[in-house]
Scaffold this motif. Sequence first.
Motif, PDB file in Angstrom:
ATOM      1  N   ASN A 177      -0.070  -8.308   1.153  1.00 33.03           N
ATOM      2  CA  ASN A 177      -0.900  -7.113   1.309  1.00 33.03           C
ATOM      3  C   ASN A 177      -2.087  -7.355   2.229  1.00 33.03           C
ATOM      4  O   ASN A 177      -2.552  -6.443   2.922  1.00 33.03           O
ATOM      5  CB  ASN A 177      -1.397  -6.634  -0.057  1.00 33.03           C
ATOM      6  CG  ASN A 177      -0.294  -6.036  -0.907  1.00 33.03           C
ATOM      7  OD1 ASN A 177       0.742  -5.635  -0.392  1.00 33.03           O
ATOM      8  ND2 ASN A 177      -0.500  -6.003  -2.209  1.00 33.03           N
TER       9      ASN A 177
ATOM     10  N   ALA B  77      -1.870  -1.188   3.075  1.00 32.49           N
ATOM     11  CA  ALA B  77      -1.050  -0.234   2.316  1.00 32.49           C
ATOM     12  C   ALA B  77       0.083   0.338   3.160  1.00 32.49           C
ATOM     13  O   ALA B  77       0.841   1.176   2.683  1.00 32.49           O
ATOM     14  CB  ALA B  77      -1.938   0.906   1.796  1.00 32.49           C
TER      15      ALA B  77
ATOM     16  N   ILE C 104      -4.562  -1.018  -3.711  1.00 35.55           N
ATOM     17  CA  ILE C 104      -3.227  -0.664  -3.224  1.00 35.55           C
ATOM     18  C   ILE C 104      -2.338  -0.221  -4.382  1.00 35.55           C
ATOM     19  O   ILE C 104      -1.611   0.779  -4.299  1.00 35.55           O
ATOM     20  CB  ILE C 104      -2.585  -1.854  -2.474  1.00 35.55           C
ATOM     21  CG1 ILE C 104      -3.350  -2.106  -1.160  1.00 35.55           C
ATOM     22  CG2 ILE C 104      -1.111  -1.601  -2.201  1.00 35.55           C
ATOM     23  CD1 ILE C 104      -2.902  -3.341  -0.420  1.00 35.55           C
TER      24      ILE C 104
ATOM     25  N   GLN D 162      -0.891   3.601  -4.872  1.00 36.58           N
ATOM     26  CA  GLN D 162       0.539   3.895  -4.957  1.00 36.58           C
ATOM     27  C   GLN D 162       0.833   4.787  -6.166  1.00 36.58           C
ATOM     28  O   GLN D 162       1.626   5.732  -6.091  1.00 36.58           O
ATOM     29  CB  GLN D 162       1.341   2.587  -5.061  1.00 36.58           C
ATOM     30  CG  GLN D 162       1.355   1.754  -3.788  1.00 36.58           C
ATOM     31  CD  GLN D 162       2.135   2.394  -2.659  1.00 36.58           C
ATOM     32  OE1 GLN D 162       2.987   3.246  -2.879  1.00 36.58           O
ATOM     33  NE2 GLN D 162       1.838   2.006  -1.428  1.00 36.58           N
TER      34      GLN D 162
END
Length: 680
Positions: A22, A27, A510, A514
């Motif tokens: 990440n 993202a 992140i 999501q």
Amino acid sequence: MNKIIHVGFIGNPNCGKTTLFNAFTGANLKVANWPGVTVEKKEGTAHYNGQEFRLIDLPGIYSLTSYSMEETVSRECILSDEVDVIVDVIDASSLERNLYLTLQLLELGKPVVLALNMMDIVEERGMEIDLHRLPEMLGVPAIPVSARKKTGLSILMHAVAHHSELQTQGPLIHHHPGMHSSHRHDHHAEYAMVYSDEIEDKIDAIIVRLKESYPDLHNKRWHAIKYLEADEAVMKQYPIDLTGIADRSYEKEIINEKYDFIEEVIGEILVNKSRKAAVTDQVDHFLTHRFLGLPIFLAIMALVFFLTFAIGDWLKGYFELLLEMFSATVGNFLTAFHVNDMLQSLILDGIISGVGGILTFLPNIFILFLALAILEDSGYMSRVAFVMDDIMSKLGLSGRAFLPLLLGFGCSVPAVMASRTLEDPKDRFKTVLVTPFMSCSARLPIYVLFSSLFFGKQAMLVCYSLYLLGILVAIATAFVLSKLDGSKASHALLIELPEYKSPNARTIAIYVWQKVKDYLTKAGTVIFVASVILWAILNFGPSGYVTDITQSFGAMIGKAAVPLFRPTGLGYWQIIVALISGIAAKEVVVSSCSVLFGIQNLTTAHGMSAMSATLTAMGFGAANAYALMVFCLLYIPCTATIGTMHRELKSWKTTLGIILFQLGIAWVMSALIYHIILLF
């Protein structure tokens, strides 16, 4: 233009691999499934000095032996042309465990770069790693990085770019004190992992036969080792005659010799190994305690729900004000342009009230997922699974079954999919059956609305009790089924307890984004469509468009089912229609109530006051409200979960049986609880 370098990120679970991935990709991920399986596949891109890298986040695994779906997927990906360079992410604080996978990767014959993560934990323990000696012994670069602090990323990409074309390991300087090989080949100059003379002789003999049968086969040494391990996939793909070479599996010997070499490596590169107990062990003394572990978990979850309500409701108030302003503005706009009454009703009563009402619960959802992400990233959730293992085993379920149940608090779809990690079909069936009893995030808006309407300051405790009730029903169901089929837990839970660490803000952001994005997507698709359909069946009847909702198709359906639901305290046609609509998605129950009771902006202070007055006038009180929440907790899961259950069980008959069972449990429990509450 430079060729795109494809990089595979691989490592043990909880080594910080995904956090590092990440850190490079942010993202901007492409999330899909590997072909033919439901193991998640994440891809992203990164750039360094004008060079583009295509990054693949491979599943977290402990070895490349094809025992699990994740191991098979990772191995096939690395062996294919899809990966040019392997970045092996290592938890530097647990080298002994992580280096086993490293030695397997080195034998694959592709460029490998070691990313030594969590170096800060190594320093905290008073240890040091000899970063000069480690590459000497393994023949590959070792780059210290910090996924959390985002340090060492450029150096890692530089090493990846530099080693992408190398097909051989670097110079190896072993020394091997006390070990003298009499083997005719000096393999110590060629490979990091060299086995005993007996095994090396067999490897050389198998390589000769592979050259005869498959002259174009790449990396014959790795295939020869797999033959000695009796690897079914390799032996099936490249069959050869092993007569006179191997009459049994040498996997145990190969594993032992790998760990002997790892012990040698650790002895040479790990300096000042700390003797004092790590903080993790001290904390685990309480959090994984036989008697204290479960009460501590329940207390932590109670705190999570307190924050979900205390902070979530405060933020929710601002969302409600925005919804009121937006609804009023749209209403004035439609009136000013003399829009048809039916279209006004669709937009205001159907779409805005339905979808908007769900969006006001976003702060509660956000706080819940934020808290769960912090607990997960800190390493605590693994302890919960460990604590529950003994309880699950006594109930006749594998300890591994707790992991799907834990996922069920987020969403039932991935939770049901996770049941495939259970080898025993009986365990898998029972897990699929009881997982929907876990309170997924979609049920939270129902709990928040009705607990706030009827239980005031005790709303948080009411919600908490529903989460506990779901767990108890799941446990009781599993226990009864285990007694009926006579099954016992045969597969204990094998789980890593990672080091406690400060949660990484980027990883949490992140993860939460999501989840929030999924919630918003559902609001804009499933809930939007469901709200429109519900508006239609409540505004049309046998005579066409009706202004009296009691003459609609929806009222006819609901009234027909009233006798069946009356014993549960839910004998109101509006509530029944809301429950039916909730099969599409549980959040739709809230938006349906807004449409069914004709209350715009249901979740605002004015809307809730009107809803409370309407329900009270109908005779719907606190006992009915709690029975409704219990029914929503236990009845049919959403359509997406039903589809997933069918895919996992591969039988519509079994899936239908589970649905009917869950309906029956919901009816019995809500009726029982409703009448018990009426006694007080």
